[in-house]
Enzyme design. Structure first.
Site, mmCIF file in Angstrom:
data_model
loop_
_atom_site.group_PDB
_atom_site.id
_atom_site.type_symbol
_atom_site.label_atom_id
_atom_site.label_comp_id
_atom_site.label_asym_id
_atom_site.label_seq_id
_atom_site.Cartn_x
_atom_site.Cartn_y
_atom_site.Cartn_z
ATOM 1 N N SER A 82 118.910 46.185 46.718
ATOM 2 C CA SER A 82 117.725 45.444 46.289
ATOM 3 C C SER A 82 116.543 46.212 46.630
ATOM 4 O O SER A 82 116.153 47.347 46.328
ATOM 5 C CB SER A 82 117.878 44.061 46.912
ATOM 6 O OG SER A 82 116.825 43.305 46.513
ATOM 7 N N ASP A 109 111.118 44.021 41.978
ATOM 8 C CA ASP A 109 111.647 44.867 43.373
ATOM 9 C C ASP A 109 112.510 45.967 42.548
ATOM 10 O O ASP A 109 112.943 45.908 41.224
ATOM 11 C CB ASP A 109 112.403 44.077 44.193
ATOM 12 C CG ASP A 109 113.389 43.407 44.015
ATOM 13 O OD1 ASP A 109 113.642 43.145 42.509
ATOM 14 O OD2 ASP A 109 114.430 42.844 44.519
ATOM 15 N N ASP A 141 115.933 46.198 42.109
ATOM 16 C CA ASP A 141 117.025 45.657 41.073
ATOM 17 C C ASP A 141 116.572 44.742 40.375
ATOM 18 O O ASP A 141 117.282 44.040 39.481
ATOM 19 C CB ASP A 141 118.112 45.243 41.973
ATOM 20 C CG ASP A 141 117.872 43.996 42.726
ATOM 21 O OD1 ASP A 141 116.656 43.970 43.282
ATOM 22 O OD2 ASP A 141 118.920 43.287 43.376
ATOM 23 N N ASP A 200 115.323 41.847 40.724
ATOM 24 C CA ASP A 200 115.750 40.126 40.572
ATOM 25 C C ASP A 200 114.500 39.469 41.315
ATOM 26 O O ASP A 200 114.526 38.038 41.103
ATOM 27 C CB ASP A 200 116.910 39.798 41.418
ATOM 28 C CG ASP A 200 116.904 40.479 42.820
ATOM 29 O OD1 ASP A 200 116.113 41.095 43.225
ATOM 30 O OD2 ASP A 200 117.936 40.106 43.593
#
Length: 573
Positions: free
Chosen positions: A149, A305, A307, A309
């Site tokens: 992440s 961000d 990734d 999500d």
């Protein structure tokens, strides 16, 4: 080095498939760095409800190929015991743009295919919400996404979804962890991807899979409020992550033509060279996208961000500068917007105990439901899907750490559909001659200006157990205001000042919530692993007719500062 540690190190060297990791460990042995070696072998990287996350390096307490293979063997064994048709339903695997992510994803695929489990592996990088989407879209029994992440470059992780498309919750987390412990001592078969393809155990998810997600966003019932998208201009950054291509596609599909991507941050780069910390919440992380927005005088500066999500946004002010919205502000704006468009049978929203209480007030005013869960999207979505009814279907959930899910296509936070939804809200307001600031002000005028703050307090090793102390010495007042009620999540009880009590339907957790007679709130979360506590504060300031957002904020901030200082002074030292 003692004999047992020496044996474990040699066993690891023999089994580790990565020559770089073997060399790293051998260098520590050659240097005689027993302290570093002991740290690498002090237990294992813990598997919990967020899966794995840790620094990449050699040894069982780090993220590496052998840890990923052992974790995948344990997960595979658990799935085979729990899901009768796991071999055919299979597991979806995707990965982000970090240096080791593709290799880790291929290792996971090789292990599961070696167990005879079908694997759907993305052919290239994929945003985390695409994997959550893929579990339901393909009818898979589970999903894995290799991502850390928004953590720093040296990290990587391994997140697991259940067959319902949501992150795993108890008892699956502990069940998988137990199977991993067993797999550590067993021979692990890793099938090559070519052999798995030949055997029919592996399917590569190609362009049509990515297109299916893109089509899903475009057709999502909650993203159909397309009011003059051509009026909105926005800058966007993927923050060296995986979001850029899909973000631009879904915005284009929704009719947004004035979109300016930050070129220097558009391509995946596991070194994250232009940001100190690839988290939109961190100071300075949004500087480049705000500069891009200013160059074009855009209304919004938006970010995902790495990734994709999470979603972050800064909004242009009247003076031409940009101000970041908090996760709570975005969450409440989304809740209000979606509820004003939602059908009568889709008015179920969720937020977490540490997020603003404002969404619950907005929902009540719009005759909707707001359910409060423990912190974490795994709780938000599992509660959302299990507690919705035919007469009151799930609409929206958010947590203050920039996580939002709009509708039911993805049962996890999804920064890409959130990007489209926020642009659509901005377009609707613009068509009425209004801004995001106008909408926020009208919500605050109705319900009060809500200001939230989080403080992490380091304690001395000699400080008494804070949770036990507060339960033994319940405060009657905080900062001069009477405590009206106390929620003890460990007990599952709400205790009122007049002696009454009621049950709370939340899983047990060491959390105390105090509500005061001036509508303020403080939440205390002692840490079970280190001498610190996290405190979450909320103050509510009534806005009068002469107030502006700025004047209400100043007053609320002064109250917040006094509140925090008084509360912290009351805690044992």
């Amino acid at each position: 080095m003692d004999t047992q540690l020496k044996f474990r190190v040699q066993h690891w060297l023999k089994n580790d498939p990565d020559p770089l990791m073997r060399a790293e460990l051998q260098a520590l042995i050659d240097a005689g760095d027993e302290q570093a070696i002991t740290a690498r072998f002090a237990g294992r990287l813990a598997f919990g409800t967020a899966g794995l996350r840790g620094v990449v390096g050699a040894g069982p307490t780090r993220m590496n190929r052998l840890v990923v293979q052992q974790t995948s063997a344990g997960l595979g064994a658990y799935l085979m015991a729990q899901v009768s048709d796991i071999a055919t339903r299979g597991v979806v695997i995707g990965y982000d743009g970090r240096h080791d992510s593709q290799q880790f994803a291929e290792d996971a695929a090789g292990v599961l295919c070696g167990l005879g489990i079908k694997v759907y592996l993305t052919k290239k990088i994929a945003a985390t919400p695409l994997v959550a989407f893929g579990v339901l879209h393909l009818g898979a029994a589970a999903g894995i996404v290799v991502t850390a992440s928004h953590n720093p470059p040296q990290y990587n992780g391994y997140k697991v979804y259940w067959g319902n498309g949501a992150q795993i919750i108890p008892p699956h987390d502990s069940g998988i962890a137990a199977c991993i412990e067993k797999a550590v001592n067993e021979q692990i078969k890793v099938t090559s991807l070519d052999d798995a393809l030949t055997a029919g155990h592996l399917q590569i998810l190609a362009d049509d899979f990515y297109q299916a997600y893109r089509d899903g966003v475009h057709q999502s019932p909650v993203l159909q409020h397309q009011t003059a998208p051509e009026q909105v201009s926005l800058a966007y950054t993927a923050m060296h992550g995986v979001g850029n291509e899909m973000a631009l596609d879904v915005l284009k599909d929704a009719g947004f033509t004035k979109v300016y991507s930050v070129a220097a941050q558009a391509q995946p780069d596991g070194d994250f060279p232009t940001v100190n910390f690839p988290n939109p919440e961190e100071k300075g992380a949004m500087d480049m996208v705000m500069a891009e927005a200013k160059k074009h005088n855009a209304m919004l500066a938006c970010a995902n961000d790495p990734d994709a999500d999470r979603f972050a946004v800064a909004v242009r002010k009247s003076d031409g500068d940009y101000q970041m919205l908090t996760g709570d502000q975005v969450g409440v704006l989304f809740g209000h917007y979606l509820l004003t468009h939602a059908p009568d049978n889709q008015r179920f929203t969720c937020t977490t105990i540490v997020s603003s209480s404002l969404l619950s007030k907005v929902a009540a005013s719009l005759e909707a439901t707001c359910r409060t869960t423990l912190t974490g999207f795994k709780w938000l979505t599992n509660v959302g899907m299990t507690e919705q009814t035919d007469d009151n279907r799930f609409l929206f959930a958010y947590e203050e750490a920039l996580g939002y899910t709009l509708g039911t296509m993805v049962w996890d936070k999804d920064g890409l559909s959130a990007l489209v939804g926020f642009a659509q809200l901005t377009a609707e307001l613009a068509s009425q001659g209004q801004t995001i600031w106008d909408r926020l002000e009208s919500i605050y005028q109705q319900h009060g200006f809500h200001l939230n703050s989080q403080v992490s307090i380091a304690l001395k090793p000699t400080t008494p157990n804070i949770g036990a102390y507060l339960r033994d010495n319940p405060p009657q007042s905080i900062a001069g205001h009477k405590v009206v009620s106390t929620d003890d999540i460990n007990l599952g009880k709400r205790l009122f000042a007049d002696g009454g009590e009621e049950d709370i339907s939340l899983p047990a957790s060491d959390v105390l919530i105090y509500r005061l007679d001036n509508d303020a709130r403080v939440i205390v979360r002692p840490s079970g692993t280190e001498p610190k506590i996290k405190c979450y504060y909320e103050v509510v300031e009534t806005m009068n007719a002469n107030d502006t957002l700025a004047s209400a904020q100043l007053r609320a901030q002064a109250n917040m500062d006094a509140f925090v200082n008084a509360h912290q002074a009351s805690l044992p030292k």
